[in-house]
Design an enzyme around this catalytic site. Structure first.
Site, PDB file in Angstrom:
ATOM      1  N   ARG A   1     -26.607   6.966 -17.693  1.00 30.77           N
ATOM      2  CA  ARG A   1     -26.363   8.000 -18.707  1.00 30.77           C
ATOM      3  C   ARG A   1     -27.175   7.845 -19.997  1.00 30.77           C
ATOM      4  O   ARG A   1     -26.992   8.618 -20.934  1.00 30.77           O
ATOM      5  CB  ARG A   1     -24.871   8.100 -19.048  1.00 30.77           C
ATOM      6  CG  ARG A   1     -23.991   8.420 -17.862  1.00 30.77           C
ATOM      7  CD  ARG A   1     -22.684   9.033 -18.274  1.00 30.77           C
ATOM      8  NE  ARG A   1     -21.989   8.225 -19.263  1.00 30.77           N
ATOM      9  CZ  ARG A   1     -20.996   8.678 -20.025  1.00 30.77           C
ATOM     10  NH1 ARG A   1     -20.607   9.929 -19.926  1.00 30.77           N
ATOM     11  NH2 ARG A   1     -20.399   7.884 -20.880  1.00 30.77           N
ATOM     12  N   ASP A   2     -28.068   6.870 -20.050  1.00 31.19           N
ATOM     13  CA  ASP A   2     -28.934   6.744 -21.230  1.00 31.19           C
ATOM     14  C   ASP A   2     -30.302   6.209 -20.815  1.00 31.19           C
ATOM     15  O   ASP A   2     -30.886   5.368 -21.501  1.00 31.19           O
ATOM     16  CB  ASP A   2     -28.282   5.823 -22.265  1.00 31.19           C
ATOM     17  CG  ASP A   2     -28.929   5.939 -23.650  1.00 31.19           C
ATOM     18  OD1 ASP A   2     -29.651   6.931 -23.883  1.00 31.19           O
ATOM     19  OD2 ASP A   2     -28.718   5.042 -24.484  1.00 31.19           O
TER      20      ASP A   2
END
Length: 253
Positions: free
Chosen positions: A116-117
């Site tokens: 997610r990053d």
């Protein structure tokens, strides 16, 4: 236990420092009031044997109500800093790094974890090897928790705040942006939203017209152009999976 050397980075909710153990080996220590998600991810990976393309956890401890996460130190810094020195990578170097990043992300997805990053800042180099790090936003791939990540790398469905998006498919978009920047030296969008002029064009026509220009300039090969066109798809249901990317890379020279 660890001798503090200096602060490497201060974020909104954490501090990252370079420290040395009693034998003189360097480690990174991340300190915050809550590192539970990151520790959970790293513990899952450690229990499954870890992966050479993922930054590993040494251990964690608590002092004065603060959690300290001790992780391996990657002495050559992050990929963004490296790229800023070289402007862009040639195809063979970009592919070398990209294969390693893909292998690391494939391990995460295999164990049901979404990063997610994904970004150049969160890929670290150590003796020529790429390692994905910073799992502070990672989560169970079946868990959706809002709009997170760096705007430049966010998938369109994350930017608009779709409630039911698949975070693993969002990781693939971010991975495509990483590859594009490695090959061209420039970001594709400031953000994948209709406020960005180039993204509006991609939303209407798809990504291929941009990739064709890059192909003509010699920034990428036809197979890489085709791969990116399957990664940077606005509709996440049509976006390629990490397993399919691994398969496609196996056919590259």
């Amino acid at each position: 236990m660890y001798k503090h050397s200096h602060v490497l980075f201060v974020a909104q909710e954490s501090c990252i420092s370079l420290c040395y153990d009693p034998s003189g080996l360097p480690f990174v220590v991340k300190t915050a009031s809550d590192l539970s998600d990151e520790i959970n991810t790293l513990s899952i990976l450690a229990n499954t044997g870890g992966h050479e393309n993922l930054v590993s956890m040494v251990h964690n401890f608590t002092t004065n109500g603060k959690l300290h996460l001790v992780i391996e130190y990657c002495k050559d810094g992050d990929l963004l800093t490296h790229l800023q020195k070289t402007n862009r990578l040639n195809v063979s170097q970009a592919l070398l790094y990209f294969r390693q990043i893909v292998n690391g992300l494939a391990c995460l997805h295999k164990h049901g974890i979404a990063h997610r990053d994904m970004s150049l800042e969160n890929v670290f180099l150590h003796d020529g090897k790429c390692k994905i790090g910073d799992f502070g936003l990672s989560c169970d791939a079946n868990t959706i928790r809002g709009t997170v990540g760096k705007p430049m790398y966010m998938a369109p469905e994350v930017v608009i705040g779709t409630h039911s998006y698949d975070p693993k498919r969002a990781d693939i978009w971010s991975l495509g942006i990483i590859l594009f920047i490695m090959l061209t030296g420039v970001p594709m969008f400031s953000i994948a939203a209709k406020s960005d002029k180039l993204f509006r064009a991609v939303h209407r026509q798809g990504i291929y017209p941009i990739l064709r220009i890059c192909l003509k300039k010699g920034y990428m090969t036809q197979p890489l152009c085709d791969l990116l066109s399957n990664m940077l798809v606005v509709d996440p249901s049509h976006r390629i999976s990490i397993e399919a990317i691994v398969d496609k890379l196996s056919t590259f020279e």
